[in-house]
Design a protein around this motif. Sequence first.
Motif, PDB file in Angstrom:
ATOM      1  N   LEU A  53       0.835  -1.207   0.000  1.00 40.91           N
ATOM      2  CA  LEU A  53       0.000   0.000   0.000  1.00 40.91           C
ATOM      3  C   LEU A  53       0.869   1.256   0.000  1.00 40.91           C
ATOM      4  O   LEU A  53       0.645   2.186  -0.783  1.00 40.91           O
ATOM      5  CB  LEU A  53      -0.913  -0.017   1.226  1.00 40.91           C
ATOM      6  N   ALA A  54       1.881   1.260   0.889  1.00 37.74           N
ATOM      7  CA  ALA A  54       2.767   2.424   0.967  1.00 37.74           C
ATOM      8  C   ALA A  54       3.492   2.612  -0.357  1.00 37.74           C
ATOM      9  O   ALA A  54       3.660   3.747  -0.838  1.00 37.74           O
ATOM     10  CB  ALA A  54       3.762   2.248   2.113  1.00 37.74           C
ATOM     11  N   ALA A  55       3.912   1.506  -0.977  1.00 36.33           N
ATOM     12  CA  ALA A  55       4.620   1.597  -2.259  1.00 36.33           C
ATOM     13  C   ALA A  55       3.689   2.128  -3.333  1.00 36.33           C
ATOM     14  O   ALA A  55       4.090   2.967  -4.155  1.00 36.33           O
ATOM     15  CB  ALA A  55       5.152   0.226  -2.652  1.00 36.33           C
ATOM     16  N   ALA A  56       2.451   1.661  -3.334  1.00 28.99           N
ATOM     17  CA  ALA A  56       1.491   2.134  -4.331  1.00 28.99           C
ATOM     18  C   ALA A  56       1.312   3.644  -4.208  1.00 28.99           C
ATOM     19  O   ALA A  56       1.292   4.372  -5.202  1.00 28.99           O
ATOM     20  CB  ALA A  56       0.149   1.423  -4.145  1.00 28.99           C
ATOM     21  N   PHE A  57       1.231   4.110  -2.961  1.00 34.86           N
ATOM     22  CA  PHE A  57       1.053   5.546  -2.749  1.00 34.86           C
ATOM     23  C   PHE A  57       2.291   6.309  -3.196  1.00 34.86           C
ATOM     24  O   PHE A  57       2.201   7.289  -3.935  1.00 34.86           O
ATOM     25  CB  PHE A  57       0.765   5.832  -1.271  1.00 34.86           C
ATOM     26  N   LEU A  87      10.893   3.871  -8.651  1.00 34.19           N
ATOM     27  CA  LEU A  87      11.997   3.983  -7.696  1.00 34.19           C
ATOM     28  C   LEU A  87      11.483   4.401  -6.320  1.00 34.19           C
ATOM     29  O   LEU A  87      11.882   3.856  -5.289  1.00 34.19           O
ATOM     30  CB  LEU A  87      13.028   5.005  -8.181  1.00 34.19           C
ATOM     31  N   ALA A  88      10.583   5.397  -6.312  1.00 37.12           N
ATOM     32  CA  ALA A  88      10.035   5.877  -5.033  1.00 37.12           C
ATOM     33  C   ALA A  88       9.271   4.748  -4.343  1.00 37.12           C
ATOM     34  O   ALA A  88       9.385   4.554  -3.123  1.00 37.12           O
ATOM     35  CB  ALA A  88       9.112   7.068  -5.267  1.00 37.12           C
ATOM     36  N   ALA A  89       8.505   4.000  -5.130  1.00 36.46           N
ATOM     37  CA  ALA A  89       7.733   2.893  -4.556  1.00 36.46           C
ATOM     38  C   ALA A  89       8.667   1.899  -3.881  1.00 36.46           C
ATOM     39  O   ALA A  89       8.440   1.474  -2.733  1.00 36.46           O
ATOM     40  CB  ALA A  89       6.922   2.195  -5.651  1.00 36.46           C
ATOM     41  N   ILE A  90       9.758   1.547  -4.591  1.00 36.93           N
ATOM     42  CA  ILE A  90      10.694   0.575  -4.029  1.00 36.93           C
ATOM     43  C   ILE A  90      11.360   1.144  -2.782  1.00 36.93           C
ATOM     44  O   ILE A  90      11.496   0.464  -1.763  1.00 36.93           O
ATOM     45  CB  ILE A  90      11.740   0.174  -5.095  1.00 36.93           C
ATOM     46  N   ALA A  91      11.759   2.430  -2.859  1.00 36.00           N
ATOM     47  CA  ALA A  91      12.465   3.033  -1.723  1.00 36.00           C
ATOM     48  C   ALA A  91      11.600   3.005  -0.466  1.00 36.00           C
ATOM     49  O   ALA A  91      12.056   2.601   0.614  1.00 36.00           O
ATOM     50  CB  ALA A  91      12.863   4.470  -2.065  1.00 36.00           C
ATOM     51  N   VAL A  92      10.348   3.420  -0.609  1.00 33.25           N
ATOM     52  CA  VAL A  92       9.470   3.469   0.566  1.00 33.25           C
ATOM     53  C   VAL A  92       9.224   2.064   1.115  1.00 33.25           C
ATOM     54  O   VAL A  92       9.286   1.826   2.327  1.00 33.25           O
ATOM     55  CB  VAL A  92       8.135   4.153   0.207  1.00 33.25           C
ATOM     56  N   SER A  93       8.996   1.128   0.217  1.00 35.02           N
ATOM     57  CA  SER A  93       8.731  -0.232   0.651  1.00 35.02           C
ATOM     58  C   SER A  93       9.953  -0.823   1.362  1.00 35.02           C
ATOM     59  O   SER A  93       9.823  -1.502   2.393  1.00 35.02           O
ATOM     60  CB  SER A  93       8.348  -1.067  -0.570  1.00 35.02           C
ATOM     61  N   VAL A  94      11.149  -0.532   0.844  1.00 36.73           N
ATOM     62  CA  VAL A  94      12.360  -1.039   1.492  1.00 36.73           C
ATOM     63  C   VAL A  94      12.532  -0.403   2.871  1.00 36.73           C
ATOM     64  O   VAL A  94      12.921  -1.072   3.829  1.00 36.73           O
ATOM     65  CB  VAL A  94      13.601  -0.792   0.599  1.00 36.73           C
ATOM     66  N   CYS A  95      12.201   0.894   2.985  1.00 37.96           N
ATOM     67  CA  CYS A  95      12.295   1.549   4.300  1.00 37.96           C
ATOM     68  C   CYS A  95      11.412   0.831   5.324  1.00 37.96           C
ATOM     69  O   CYS A  95      11.848   0.537   6.443  1.00 37.96           O
ATOM     70  CB  CYS A  95      11.859   3.004   4.209  1.00 37.96           C
ATOM     71  N   LEU A  96      10.175   0.555   4.922  1.00 34.94           N
ATOM     72  CA  LEU A  96       9.274  -0.138   5.854  1.00 34.94           C
ATOM     73  C   LEU A  96       9.804  -1.537   6.168  1.00 34.94           C
ATOM     74  O   LEU A  96       9.729  -2.004   7.300  1.00 34.94           O
ATOM     75  CB  LEU A  96       7.868  -0.238   5.264  1.00 34.94           C
ATOM     76  N   ALA A  97      10.378  -2.188   5.131  1.00 32.34           N
ATOM     77  CA  ALA A  97      10.943  -3.515   5.351  1.00 32.34           C
ATOM     78  C   ALA A  97      12.083  -3.435   6.358  1.00 32.34           C
ATOM     79  O   ALA A  97      12.253  -4.326   7.201  1.00 32.34           O
ATOM     80  CB  ALA A  97      11.424  -4.098   4.031  1.00 32.34           C
ATOM     81  N   LEU A  98      12.855  -2.347   6.295  1.00 30.79           N
ATOM     82  CA  LEU A  98      13.973  -2.203   7.231  1.00 30.79           C
ATOM     83  C   LEU A  98      13.467  -1.947   8.656  1.00 30.79           C
ATOM     84  O   LEU A  98      14.082  -2.392   9.625  1.00 30.79           O
ATOM     85  CB  LEU A  98      14.907  -1.075   6.788  1.00 30.79           C
ATOM     86  N   VAL A  99      12.353  -1.213   8.775  1.00 31.90           N
ATOM     87  CA  VAL A  99      11.753  -1.041  10.103  1.00 31.90           C
ATOM     88  C   VAL A  99      11.375  -2.411  10.663  1.00 31.90           C
ATOM     89  O   VAL A  99      11.685  -2.744  11.818  1.00 31.90           O
ATOM     90  CB  VAL A  99      10.501  -0.138  10.039  1.00 31.90           C
ATOM     91  N   PHE A 137       7.581  -3.263  -6.209  1.00 37.59           N
ATOM     92  CA  PHE A 137       7.091  -3.533  -7.556  1.00 37.59           C
ATOM     93  C   PHE A 137       5.585  -3.808  -7.535  1.00 37.59           C
ATOM     94  O   PHE A 137       4.840  -3.322  -8.380  1.00 37.59           O
ATOM     95  CB  PHE A 137       7.826  -4.732  -8.163  1.00 37.59           C
ATOM     96  N   ALA A 138       5.157  -4.598  -6.548  1.00 36.92           N
ATOM     97  CA  ALA A 138       3.735  -4.940  -6.461  1.00 36.92           C
ATOM     98  C   ALA A 138       2.893  -3.678  -6.293  1.00 36.92           C
ATOM     99  O   ALA A 138       1.861  -3.517  -6.949  1.00 36.92           O
ATOM    100  CB  ALA A 138       3.501  -5.903  -5.295  1.00 36.92           C
ATOM    101  N   GLY A 139       3.351  -2.784  -5.418  1.00 36.97           N
ATOM    102  CA  GLY A 139       2.613  -1.543  -5.188  1.00 36.97           C
ATOM    103  C   GLY A 139       2.587  -0.680  -6.436  1.00 36.97           C
ATOM    104  O   GLY A 139       1.545  -0.134  -6.809  1.00 36.97           O
ATOM    105  N   ALA A 140       3.749  -0.570  -7.091  1.00 39.07           N
ATOM    106  CA  ALA A 140       3.828   0.240  -8.306  1.00 39.07           C
ATOM    107  C   ALA A 140       2.879  -0.300  -9.370  1.00 39.07           C
ATOM    108  O   ALA A 140       2.228   0.463 -10.080  1.00 39.07           O
ATOM    109  CB  ALA A 140       5.270   0.257  -8.829  1.00 39.07           C
TER     110      ALA A 140
END
Lengths: 378, 323
Positions: free
Chosen positions: B46-50, B67-79, B218-221
Amino acid sequence: MSSPYEKLPGWVEYVLIPLINLTVAFLVAGLVVLIVGQSPIKAASLLVQGAFGYGEGLGFTLYYATNFIFTGLAVSVAFHCGLFNIGGEGQAYIGGLGVALVCLWLDGIFPWYLTFLVAVTASALFGAAWAFIPGYLQAKRGSHVVITTIMFNFIASSLMVYMLVEVIKPLGSMAPQTRTFLEGGQLPRLDWLLAMFGFDIGGAPFNLSFIVALVAAFFVWVLIWRTRLGYEIRTMGASPTAARYAGIKDARIIIITMLISGGLAGMMALNPIMGDQHRLQLDFVAGAGFVGIAVALMGRSHPVGIIPAAILFGVLYQGGAEISFEMPEISRDMITIIQGLVILFAGALENMFRPALVAFFATMRGAGNPSEVSTSGE
Amino acid sequence: MDYFQIALVTLEATIRLSVPLILAALAGLFSERAGIFDIGLEGKMLAAAFAGGAAAAVYDSAFLGLLAAIAVSVCLALVHGYASITQRGNQIVSGVAINFIAIGATVILGQAWFRQGGRTPQLGGDSRFEAVTLPFVDTLADIPYIGDIYASLISGHFLLTYFAFAMVPFSWWVLYRTRFGLRLRAVGENPGAVDTAGISVTRMRYLAVICCGILCGFAGAYLSMAVAAGFVKGMTAGKGFIALAALIFAKWKPVNVMLACLLFGFLDALAILMQGRPLPLIGEVPVQFMQALPYILTVILLAGFIGKAIPPKAGGVPYVKER
């Protein structure tokens, strides 16, 4: 859960650490408010104003808190057994079906207090029944209760849409809801209770369910800390192997715990259905089942902690509605963020500040042996 | 419409609906195979889609959106990684938290930035992924059946669709034919042994969580920039949980994951097709039943009635290095 950390004084363990975690969660939430370009201080004062400033606000705060006491208790009973019941949402939803069926059946025949007794039983039974299958599958077939309860939330949601649209909707009506209950299916409001403190609750649906919630909290305390069953539940949670070795029938305890947990979640339905809407509507649970997770984590799975935690979330729900009037940028979705942050900091990251505190209290006590402290991990 | 056309339309919808499931389920595969349970797939998606929808609209570039979608999703994954690897917190609790933060934050930020009730601006042109037409569509068009199948089932999908299907054998290759994959799976089964071999369990698990974040991105994008032209509030609508169900249904194996996702996608497509159409013998099947079917099937599988789903042995258990 055995902790690899040093023991801390009781007030640090049960008061200071939860408070620190909560504060961090709210600071991060404040940061989000800043990003949106609003003043967190103004938001906070509006929140408190809206939740406590006047009688009707207070009534709504306690109305919401009632939901969260039930769901918080439901999650915490399961926690004590080492089970994570994410299915409170679905169990409450199905519990609502029980309440509605009883009210539709008896509201014209019985006075409210008789309907109420049957409805309480039905809500608990329906909720427990919905938790029974995940509990049974966990106990007998080893299917992880987290996954099955998530699946059961979705199944409950589909089932209830079907029931409301195809089965119990009155003929000729378009809206997917039951008819409005008669007098015999409506719980009395507790306006007199707040009137004793000089508040006028106005139109707030604060009702008898609140008392039921408090009684349930008391019974949960008795169950967990004062009965043999509670002892067995806690033993299972602390160490399933030890429990099995001690001759505790683990399958039985898991199923009973899930039944109690589901029953408590189901009873939450009394409050919105019999106490407020007087009919069964789609999605009446509105996330209360999930708030229960945050409430249980914040309240450290103890009724004494759960009640204030539930009231805090009541404040967020009611005050949040108030904020969104004044500051449209901060809609009620802000509560969802806060809920997530509380779950993150009070749950998953609960030990983040512990090593620092352990070190701090070790130096305070002047315990000269530093090797003792270093066992606490990184 | 003849039966061939109906079948074609349903299968095309199946592919369209199963792509986000495949990407998210593969994301979960990397994470769970390394011993990190992840019920936060929904939130990350969801965050990546946004993020994708927002960045693509602002910079008018689908690539930057991705790129933004992946970056945000990776950030959440790191949390999630920080909570469950470094802090040794409860992985389920952390996943639940991430889901809520994503649900709330996407609406609050979307409203503050774009003021369209939680939507992001309509994408089009350079800012959205367009369907790709493969060569020879016109040449094959005259051949009965094959021409239609080629035109609507094989050609005419988004780049991300081909990527998703390519990721299936690739994930298999990475997990089963590379040293990285061997170590990743070992960390999920017996982290102590991996540690003894001098490989950092922490590092492996963080890498797995990052892989998970990338795929969820990728899924979100795909959701906000390919299928739809922009982000809509709560647009994942439980797909992350269906992906989780598919992952379990597939018994944590890459090719099975694809098949399970196609099955769940097909059920979804079938539900749309059958709406209001009575079946012979059974009569009209309620839509709600079709929607609940993936979840019911997963529960039946978990109960051990269709084979046995055995999760990675060290899944959900934080690794404490002995000292």
